[in-house]
Motif scaffolding. Structure first.
Motif, PDB file in Angstrom:
ATOM      1  N   GLY A  48      -1.685  52.491  53.926  1.00  0.00           N
ATOM      2  CA  GLY A  48      -1.649  53.673  54.772  1.00  0.00           C
ATOM      3  C   GLY A  48      -0.608  53.530  55.857  1.00  0.00           C
ATOM      4  O   GLY A  48       0.117  52.542  55.901  1.00  0.00           O
ATOM      5  N   PRO A  49      -0.541  54.452  56.778  1.00  0.00           N
ATOM      6  CA  PRO A  49       0.514  54.448  57.791  1.00  0.00           C
ATOM      7  C   PRO A  49       0.425  53.297  58.772  1.00  0.00           C
ATOM      8  O   PRO A  49       1.376  53.038  59.499  1.00  0.00           O
ATOM      9  N   TYR A  50      -0.708  52.593  58.807  1.00  0.00           N
ATOM     10  CA  TYR A  50      -0.847  51.518  59.789  1.00  0.00           C
ATOM     11  C   TYR A  50      -0.786  50.134  59.158  1.00  0.00           C
ATOM     12  O   TYR A  50      -0.892  49.138  59.856  1.00  0.00           O
ATOM     13  N   ARG A  51      -0.659  50.058  57.869  1.00  0.00           N
ATOM     14  CA  ARG A  51      -0.611  48.757  57.225  1.00  0.00           C
ATOM     15  C   ARG A  51       0.802  48.194  57.262  1.00  0.00           C
ATOM     16  O   ARG A  51       1.769  48.913  57.092  1.00  0.00           O
ATOM     17  N   SER A  52       0.895  46.903  57.501  1.00  0.00           N
ATOM     18  CA  SER A  52       2.202  46.248  57.441  1.00  0.00           C
ATOM     19  C   SER A  52       2.241  45.322  56.241  1.00  0.00           C
ATOM     20  O   SER A  52       1.207  44.833  55.783  1.00  0.00           O
ATOM     21  N   LEU A  53       3.438  45.069  55.722  1.00  0.00           N
ATOM     22  CA  LEU A  53       3.650  44.136  54.630  1.00  0.00           C
ATOM     23  C   LEU A  53       4.615  43.060  55.104  1.00  0.00           C
ATOM     24  O   LEU A  53       5.621  43.344  55.757  1.00  0.00           O
ATOM     25  N   ARG A  54       4.299  41.829  54.766  1.00  0.00           N
ATOM     26  CA  ARG A  54       5.148  40.696  55.141  1.00  0.00           C
ATOM     27  C   ARG A  54       6.093  40.392  53.984  1.00  0.00           C
ATOM     28  O   ARG A  54       5.655  40.156  52.858  1.00  0.00           O
ATOM     29  N   VAL A  55       7.391  40.389  54.293  1.00  0.00           N
ATOM     30  CA  VAL A  55       8.431  40.242  53.278  1.00  0.00           C
ATOM     31  C   VAL A  55       9.087  38.870  53.432  1.00  0.00           C
ATOM     32  O   VAL A  55       9.731  38.593  54.453  1.00  0.00           O
ATOM     33  N   GLY A  56       8.946  38.024  52.430  1.00  0.00           N
ATOM     34  CA  GLY A  56       9.527  36.697  52.472  1.00  0.00           C
ATOM     35  C   GLY A  56      10.991  36.717  52.059  1.00  0.00           C
ATOM     36  O   GLY A  56      11.381  37.434  51.129  1.00  0.00           O
ATOM     37  N   THR A  57      11.798  35.930  52.756  1.00  0.00           N
ATOM     38  CA  THR A  57      13.217  35.826  52.429  1.00  0.00           C
ATOM     39  C   THR A  57      13.740  34.465  52.865  1.00  0.00           C
ATOM     40  O   THR A  57      13.171  33.821  53.752  1.00  0.00           O
ATOM     41  N   ARG A  58      14.797  34.024  52.230  1.00  0.00           N
ATOM     42  CA  ARG A  58      15.529  32.867  52.730  1.00  0.00           C
ATOM     43  C   ARG A  58      16.241  33.263  54.023  1.00  0.00           C
ATOM     44  O   ARG A  58      16.410  34.453  54.303  1.00  0.00           O
ATOM     45  N   GLY A  59      16.697  32.262  54.766  1.00  0.00           N
ATOM     46  CA  GLY A  59      17.263  32.547  56.071  1.00  0.00           C
ATOM     47  C   GLY A  59      18.764  32.654  56.124  1.00  0.00           C
ATOM     48  O   GLY A  59      19.323  32.943  57.184  1.00  0.00           O
ATOM     49  N   ALA A  77      15.718  48.625  53.004  1.00  0.00           N
ATOM     50  CA  ALA A  77      16.157  50.018  53.118  1.00  0.00           C
ATOM     51  C   ALA A  77      15.552  50.861  52.002  1.00  0.00           C
ATOM     52  O   ALA A  77      15.084  51.987  52.233  1.00  0.00           O
ATOM     53  N   ALA A  78      15.548  50.303  50.784  1.00  0.00           N
ATOM     54  CA  ALA A  78      14.945  51.026  49.658  1.00  0.00           C
ATOM     55  C   ALA A  78      13.446  51.177  49.844  1.00  0.00           C
ATOM     56  O   ALA A  78      12.868  52.241  49.568  1.00  0.00           O
ATOM     57  N   LEU A  79      12.795  50.121  50.320  1.00  0.00           N
ATOM     58  CA  LEU A  79      11.349  50.171  50.536  1.00  0.00           C
ATOM     59  C   LEU A  79      10.987  51.174  51.622  1.00  0.00           C
ATOM     60  O   LEU A  79       9.998  51.918  51.495  1.00  0.00           O
ATOM     61  N   ARG A  80      11.779  51.203  52.675  1.00  0.00           N
ATOM     62  CA  ARG A  80      11.480  52.138  53.774  1.00  0.00           C
ATOM     63  C   ARG A  80      11.661  53.581  53.332  1.00  0.00           C
ATOM     64  O   ARG A  80      10.935  54.475  53.791  1.00  0.00           O
ATOM     65  N   ARG A  81      12.650  53.823  52.452  1.00  0.00           N
ATOM     66  CA  ARG A  81      12.809  55.190  51.940  1.00  0.00           C
ATOM     67  C   ARG A  81      11.597  55.607  51.121  1.00  0.00           C
ATOM     68  O   ARG A  81      11.160  56.759  51.179  1.00  0.00           O
ATOM     69  N   ALA A  82      11.061  54.660  50.364  1.00  0.00           N
ATOM     70  CA  ALA A  82       9.898  54.964  49.522  1.00  0.00           C
ATOM     71  C   ALA A  82       8.601  54.987  50.316  1.00  0.00           C
ATOM     72  O   ALA A  82       7.692  55.765  50.006  1.00  0.00           O
ATOM     73  N   TRP A  83       8.515  54.120  51.330  1.00  0.00           N
ATOM     74  CA  TRP A  83       7.278  53.981  52.115  1.00  0.00           C
ATOM     75  C   TRP A  83       7.582  54.141  53.601  1.00  0.00           C
ATOM     76  O   TRP A  83       7.537  53.174  54.369  1.00  0.00           O
ATOM     77  N   PRO A  84       7.903  55.326  54.060  1.00  0.00           N
ATOM     78  CA  PRO A  84       8.322  55.503  55.456  1.00  0.00           C
ATOM     79  C   PRO A  84       7.249  55.149  56.481  1.00  0.00           C
ATOM     80  O   PRO A  84       7.581  54.872  57.641  1.00  0.00           O
ATOM     81  N   ASP A  85       5.993  55.120  56.078  1.00  0.00           N
ATOM     82  CA  ASP A  85       4.918  54.867  57.037  1.00  0.00           C
ATOM     83  C   ASP A  85       4.411  53.427  57.022  1.00  0.00           C
ATOM     84  O   ASP A  85       3.456  53.106  57.725  1.00  0.00           O
TER      85      ASP A  85
END
Length: 308
Positions: free
Chosen positions: A3-14, A27-35
């Motif tokens: 929902g609009p208040y859930r956050s997802l933690r995205v793992g990446t190398r540094g 950027a692609a994820l934010r376009r698909a999941w703006p909330d």
């Protein structure tokens, strides 16, 4: 539900490249999941901690992804962004490649100090690459070259070139582009000869296999054309067995309901290389990749690939 208040933690190398690629995925994820709030979690894999040991000694496949996958399984991150070419042929149990977000230029690129193309490099020129596939291909095309191992991120390798440690280096074109170094490319190497690594240029997202909701959501950012190409290339890689010491290349193109797969396999001594190509309907492509792998292994007399 997400929902609009859930956050997802995205793992990446540094590394700078990993962060740049992660931003493309975000950027692609934010376009698909703006909330949905997306939090970056930096994970440092073995391949980034040790920047001097040759990859064949360090541990081969998974050296840039193992810790990211462990963070997924431990619940420290919800998804992870990868250069698909860095993923092992078999993902850990409980982890799936849920989306191919984008694929850019899959070719290898030569960057030379004086602007010489590959055919123009002087006799015995010193060329740096950490890839066994690239080493074998360079030696096949120019047996006179002094092909040596080079470690470090893209910026470090370019700096070593500029300092005169090498006459040229070979890198993935897409990494140079994503870091703003496209102007440094001397020559793009044809994938007909310099067959790219499986998944090269593709940006993938992994998540836990049992997170059905997230897998469904990641389907919204999945590129089906790039996804099919990567699926076919990785099917070839799995059928080979995927050792880091063995030169392996696979490049699939998709169009008109057909897939063309160009594949390469070499021996661990970097003495012999075999190429094959096949064009088949989409639905037959994965099976054809497995057949091609068997043919190449038979041509080289390889029963099992060499692993570090």
């Amino acid at each position: 539900m997400i929902g609009p208040y859930r956050s997802l933690r995205v793992g990446t190398r540094g590394s700078r490249l990993a962060r740049a690629q992660t931003e493309l995925a975000l950027a692609a994820l934010r376009r698909a999941w703006p909330d949905v709030s997306l939090e970056i979690v930096v994970i440092t894999p073995a391949g980034d901690r040790d920047k001097t040991t040759p990859l064949t000694i360090l541990g081969g496949q998974g050296v840039f992804s193992k810790e990211l996958h462990q963070a997924l399984l431990d619940g420290r991150v919800d998804l992870a962004v990868h250069s698909v070419k860095d993923l092992p042929s078999e993902l850990p149990e409980g982890v799936v490649l849920a989306a191919i977000v984008a694929r850019s230029d899959p070719r290898d690129a030569l960057v030379s100090r004086d602007g010489s193309r590959l055919a123009e490099l002087p006799l015995s020129a010193r060329v740096g690459t950490s890839s066994r596939r690239r080493q074998a291909l360079l030696r096949a095309v120019r047996p006179d070259l002094d092909v040596v191992d080079i470690r470090g991120n893209v910026d470090t390798r370019l700096r070593k070139l500029d300092q005169g440690n090498f006459d040229a280096v070979v890198l993935a074109a897409t990494g140079l582009h994503r870091l703003g170094w496209a102007g440094r490319v001397t020559e793009y190497l044809s994938p007909d000869t310099f067959v790219p690594a499986p998944g090269q240029g593709a940006l993938g997202v992994t998540c836990r296999a049992d997170d059905e909701e997230l897998r469904k959501l990641l389907g919204e950012v999945h590129d089906p054309i790039a996804g099919l190409a990567v699926e076919v290339e990785r099917a070839f890689l799995r059928a080979i067995g995927g050792g880091c010491q063995t030169p392996i290349g696979a490049y699939a193109t998709v169009g008109g309901g057909q897939v063309t797969l160009r594949a390469l396999l070499g021996d661990s001594a970097l003495k012999r290389l075999e190429w094959r190509q096949v064009t088949v309907p989409d639905e037959q492509a994965v099976a054809a990749a497995r057949v091609l792998a068997a043919e190449l292994k038979a041509a080289l007399g390889i029963e099992e690939v060499v692993r570090p």
